[in-house]
Design an enzyme around this catalytic site. Structure first.
Site, PDB file in Angstrom:
ATOM      1  N   HIS A 508      85.990  61.982  36.217  1.00 50.58           N
ATOM      2  CA  HIS A 508      85.130  61.398  37.252  1.00 50.58           C
ATOM      3  C   HIS A 508      84.347  62.474  38.012  1.00 50.58           C
ATOM      4  CE1 HIS A 508      87.530  57.328  37.727  1.00 50.58           C
ATOM      5  NE2 HIS A 508      86.992  57.478  36.544  1.00 50.58           N
ATOM      6  N   HIS A 551      86.685  53.321  39.895  1.00 53.94           N
ATOM      7  CA  HIS A 551      86.139  53.981  38.713  1.00 53.94           C
ATOM      8  C   HIS A 551      84.627  54.030  38.919  1.00 53.94           C
ATOM      9  CE1 HIS A 551      89.808  53.667  36.075  1.00 53.94           C
ATOM     10  NE2 HIS A 551      90.147  52.944  37.123  1.00 53.94           N
TER      11      HIS A 551
HETATM   12  P1  FDA Z   1      76.197  59.260  31.274  1.00 54.62           P
HETATM   13  O1  FDA Z   1      77.111  60.269  30.730  1.00 54.62           O
HETATM   14  O2  FDA Z   1      76.542  57.834  31.076  1.00 54.62           O
HETATM   15  O3  FDA Z   1      74.740  59.451  30.683  1.00 54.62           O
HETATM   16  C1  FDA Z   1      74.168  60.714  30.438  1.00 54.62           C
HETATM   17  C2  FDA Z   1      73.368  60.621  29.145  1.00 54.62           C
HETATM   18  O4  FDA Z   1      72.503  61.757  29.062  1.00 54.62           O
HETATM   19  C3  FDA Z   1      74.241  60.646  27.900  1.00 54.62           C
HETATM   20  O5  FDA Z   1      73.865  59.609  27.038  1.00 54.62           O
HETATM   21  C4  FDA Z   1      73.951  62.023  27.285  1.00 54.62           C
HETATM   22  O6  FDA Z   1      74.041  62.042  25.873  1.00 54.62           O
HETATM   23  C5  FDA Z   1      72.536  62.270  27.753  1.00 54.62           C
HETATM   24  N1  FDA Z   1      72.156  63.680  27.852  1.00 54.62           N
HETATM   25  C6  FDA Z   1      72.819  64.677  28.490  1.00 54.62           C
HETATM   26  N2  FDA Z   1      72.116  65.827  28.406  1.00 54.62           N
HETATM   27  C7  FDA Z   1      70.986  65.539  27.710  1.00 54.62           C
HETATM   28  C8  FDA Z   1      69.851  66.304  27.299  1.00 54.62           C
HETATM   29  N3  FDA Z   1      69.709  67.600  27.621  1.00 54.62           N
HETATM   30  N4  FDA Z   1      68.865  65.689  26.589  1.00 54.62           N
HETATM   31  C9  FDA Z   1      68.970  64.373  26.266  1.00 54.62           C
HETATM   32  N5  FDA Z   1      70.027  63.603  26.632  1.00 54.62           N
HETATM   33  C10 FDA Z   1      71.014  64.185  27.345  1.00 54.62           C
HETATM   34  N6  FDA Z   1      84.379  54.840  34.651  1.00 54.62           N
HETATM   35  C11 FDA Z   1      84.674  53.543  34.889  1.00 54.62           C
HETATM   36  O7  FDA Z   1      84.002  52.900  35.696  1.00 54.62           O
HETATM   37  N7  FDA Z   1      85.747  52.952  34.283  1.00 54.62           N
HETATM   38  C12 FDA Z   1      86.544  53.629  33.409  1.00 54.62           C
HETATM   39  O8  FDA Z   1      87.499  53.077  32.877  1.00 54.62           O
HETATM   40  C13 FDA Z   1      86.223  54.986  33.135  1.00 54.62           C
HETATM   41  N8  FDA Z   1      86.968  55.708  32.267  1.00 54.62           N
HETATM   42  C14 FDA Z   1      86.472  56.886  31.781  1.00 54.62           C
HETATM   43  C15 FDA Z   1      87.054  57.473  30.661  1.00 54.62           C
HETATM   44  C16 FDA Z   1      86.481  58.607  30.093  1.00 54.62           C
HETATM   45  C17 FDA Z   1      87.101  59.222  28.872  1.00 54.62           C
HETATM   46  C18 FDA Z   1      85.329  59.188  30.664  1.00 54.62           C
HETATM   47  C19 FDA Z   1      84.698  60.409  30.067  1.00 54.62           C
HETATM   48  C20 FDA Z   1      84.757  58.618  31.796  1.00 54.62           C
HETATM   49  C21 FDA Z   1      85.315  57.472  32.352  1.00 54.62           C
HETATM   50  N9  FDA Z   1      84.729  56.834  33.430  1.00 54.62           N
HETATM   51  C22 FDA Z   1      85.101  55.558  33.749  1.00 54.62           C
HETATM   52  C23 FDA Z   1      83.584  57.460  34.135  1.00 54.62           C
HETATM   53  C24 FDA Z   1      82.214  56.865  33.785  1.00 54.62           C
HETATM   54  O9  FDA Z   1      82.196  56.365  32.480  1.00 54.62           O
HETATM   55  C25 FDA Z   1      81.117  57.914  33.971  1.00 54.62           C
HETATM   56  O10 FDA Z   1      81.222  58.456  35.265  1.00 54.62           O
HETATM   57  C26 FDA Z   1      79.717  57.317  33.838  1.00 54.62           C
HETATM   58  O11 FDA Z   1      79.572  56.623  32.634  1.00 54.62           O
HETATM   59  C27 FDA Z   1      78.663  58.413  33.951  1.00 54.62           C
HETATM   60  O12 FDA Z   1      77.375  57.835  33.959  1.00 54.62           O
HETATM   61  P2  FDA Z   1      76.074  58.719  34.125  1.00 54.62           P
HETATM   62  O13 FDA Z   1      74.917  57.800  34.175  1.00 54.62           O
HETATM   63  O14 FDA Z   1      76.265  59.660  35.256  1.00 54.62           O
HETATM   64  O15 FDA Z   1      76.010  59.631  32.828  1.00 54.62           O
END
Ligand code: FDA
Length: 571
Positions: A508, A551
């Site tokens: 997170h 979350h």
């Molecule tokens: P997110 O990661 O969704 O989007 C970023 C995007 O940008 C990605 O698609 C990436 O590929 C792309 N990207 C990055 N750099 C780039 C570049 N230079 N060029 C092009 N593309 C690029 N939350 C919840 O609510 N319930 C839950 O159960 C969980 N459990 C959980 C488990 C696990 C294993 C993880 C890793 C995370 C969770 N979370 C969670 C957290 C939650 O899923 C997470 O915080 C959000 O999805 C993040 O959303 P964002 O929009 O910030 O980034």
């Protein structure tokens, strides 16, 4: 090279980016979305509602590595994040729980005008369609309050069809009640404390994970004004040559299997939604950040904004396991959560603990500031910490201090838990001028006494759950860590010896481009615009100024929905 221009260019087709893409493309505007990953619509590691973990270490997991954790057992941790259309929502645990109302109100107290629970709640609802649980599920605790939920939004929220509807729910409810943790009818109404059976991001009819792609992109993918560039990595922003102040006019990208970058032009704005571990790096690669770091890699400073990548806040997750009584086997989905308060965890010691931590805050602030090279300031940190201490320990309305997930599964009762509000802060910075090179990520896990104590006392609380009737009748011996490894009544030090090798990131990470006034270390303003730029915004987990108790995705969808309206209002 191509010459293509759009009104808005969004980097990252993830959880937040796809909300912006969807909402802006409702208007007569052209939108490009740049995404490093590909479609995962047909990837069963993603779609399986009970497939948590299947996607880890596959091609759609960035699996970022931290530095060696000085306070966290001298180990590196893996920070998972999704590389796919849908971003991290394609690999996460699908849990849908929001935040405590006063903790969103704290964003406004920090100086972010217009950001509070009352203004965010309509956006939580706008994003969501709650699917009504069956009668059996309702009887087993799948309850909700209609006033807090939306029924017409893109994101389907509901309870899994294989949810356990046995008497485990009533047994656990009685057990928590005996421990002072009361049933909470709806954990998503801004009051999270209690025991609850939370809903998930799931399409109940199709029985598949409801990720951001399925919710926000595929239903509108045929809009001709929206173009998603998949398998394409953003390298850095391009700045308009003759502008008086920094104005982005495009994004330099590199398509997979190509060595020739090209520019996707933006005539209005560039919006970074690359995630808390992506967006700050793109800012630095584009010359927005700490000049000392930028100089190291011969990047000329466009905006001197030293807190880019600072204020990183994450949590730590540990699991404890018991055998089931009589070797009984459970097959249905669990979904049992408890959000205890500090009073629930510390009992009669809570006033003393509160006073001790309060007295420690100046030293905590000094330590965090020093670790950042005084880029974050002790006086600002002290005010954030005091605010957080208030949220945790204000008796009348305290936020939860831990999340406890308990799952009877096969022949064991599995638990995962995390202290919700550590004070530690770390950072993420580039370690090269090359886009995509590994970054230096240091969350500083367990940096401060409270961070250790709150995790330790949550473990003890879970041991109390297992020893309390009637749930005690469902479990046999503890197998992880086991009383031989960490005896009952162990000291915190004894416990930490085990924990240091057993914890992981809770995944997170937030606040690496925090929404706050610039004077106190903010990177974006209350319209999510990057300070010192004319037309660059960040919309993703980077902007959350403080950790939340739920979350993250529910809050990120709501923040992105509100951000889309702020962007439209600026038109
Ligand atoms: P997110 O990661 O969704 O989007 C970023 C995007 O940008 C990605 O698609 C990436 O590929 C792309 N990207 C990055 N750099 C780039 C570049 N230079 N060029 C092009 N593309 C690029 N939350 C919840 O609510 N319930 C839950 O159960 C969980 N459990 C959980 C488990 C696990 C294993 C993880 C890793 C995370 C969770 N979370 C969670 C957290 C939650 O899923 C997470 O915080 C959000 O999805 C993040 O959303 P964002 O929009 O910030 O980034």
């Amino acid at each position: 090279s191509q010459s293509v221009a759009y009104d808005y260019v969004i980097v990252g087709a993830g959880t937040s980016g796809l909300v912006i893409a969807n909402r802006l493309s409702e208007l007569n505007l052209t939108i490009a979305v740049i995404e490093a990953g590909d479609s995962v619509l047909n990837n069963v590691n993603v779609s399986s509602p009970n497939g948590y973990g299947l996607a880890f270490d596959t091609a759609i997991d960035w699996a970022y590595q931290t530095t060696n954790q000085t306070y966290g057992g001298q180990v590196q941790q893996t920070l998972r994040a999704g590389k796919a259309i849908g971003g991290t929502s394609t690999i996460n645990g699908m849990a849908y729980t929001r935040a405590e109302d006063i903790q969103i109100d704290a964003w406004e107290t920090l100086g972010n005008q217009g950001w509070n629970w009352e203004t965010l709640l309509p956006y939580y609802k706008k994003s969501q369609t709650l699917q009504i649980p069956s009668d059996d599920q309702t009887a087993a605790g799948a309850t909700y309050n209609a006033t807090f939920n939306g029924f017409g939004g893109p994101l389907k929220i509901g309870w899994k069809s294989d949810m356990d509807t046995s008497n485990v729910h009533t047994i656990l409810n009685d057990t928590y009640a005996a421990l002072g943790v009361q049933w909470n009818q709806d954990v998503n109404g801004g009051r999270m404390v209690g025991y609850n059976r939370y809903p998930s991001e799931i399409d109940v009819t199709l029985n598949v994970r409801e990720d951001a792609g399925r919710a926000y992109y595929y239903p509108i993918a045929n809009r001709t004004n929206l173009h998603l560039y998949s398998n394409t990595v953003a390298q850095k922003l391009r700045w308009k040559a003759d502008a008086l102040s920094p104005t982005a006019d495009g994004v330099e990208v590199l398509a997979e299997n190509s060595t020739t970058p090209y520019v996707i032009s933006a005539t209005r704005e560039v919006i970074l939604s690359a995630g808390a571990l992506g967006s700050p790096l793109l800012l630095e690669l584009s010359g927005v950040g700490n000049p000392t770091i930028l100089n190291r890699y011969n990047i000329s400073t466009v905006v001197d904004l030293p807190t880019v990548g600072e204020n990183l806040q994450d949590q730590t997750n540990t699991g404890l396991i018991w055998n089931t009584a009589g070797n009984k086997s459970y097959t249905a989905s669990g979904g049992y959560v408890a959000y205890p308060t500090a009073a629930d965890i510390f009992g009669s010691r809570v006033a003393n603990v509160s006073a001790d931590i309060l007295a420690s805050l100046p030293a905590y602030a000094e330590k965090v500031a020093t670790a950042s090279g005084n880029i974050t300031k002790a006086k600002d940190l002290l005010s954030f910490f005091t605010m957080q201490h208030n949220l945790i320990f204000s008796g009348e309305h305290a936020v939860p201090v831990a999340e406890v997930l308990l799952t009877p599964s096969g022949n064991v009762v599995d638990t995962e838990y995390w202290a919700l509000l550590p004070f530690a802060r770390g950072s993420i910075h580039i370690s090269s001028a090359t886009a995509g090179a590994p970054a230096t990520i240091n969350p500083n896990y367990y940096m401060l006494g409270w961070d250790v104590t709150s995790q330790f006392e949550t473990a003890n609380f879970i041991r109390r759950i297992m020893a309390t009737a009637p749930f005690s009748s469902l479990v046999a011996d503890e197998t992880k860590p086991g009383l031989d490894v960490v005896p009952a009544n162990s000291t915190q030090e004894e416990w930490f010896k085990w924990n240091a090798g057993a914890y992981r990131s809770n995944f997170h990470p937030v606040a690496t481009a925090a929404m706050m006034p610039r004077e106190i270390g903010g990177v974006v303003d209350a319209k999510l615009k990057v300070y010192g730029t004319e037309n660059v915004r960040v919309v993703d987990a980077s902007v959350l100024p403080l950790q939340v108790c739920g979350h993250l995705v529910s809050t990120l969808y709501a923040v992105a929905e509100r951000a889309a309206d702020l962007i439209k209002n600026d038109l």
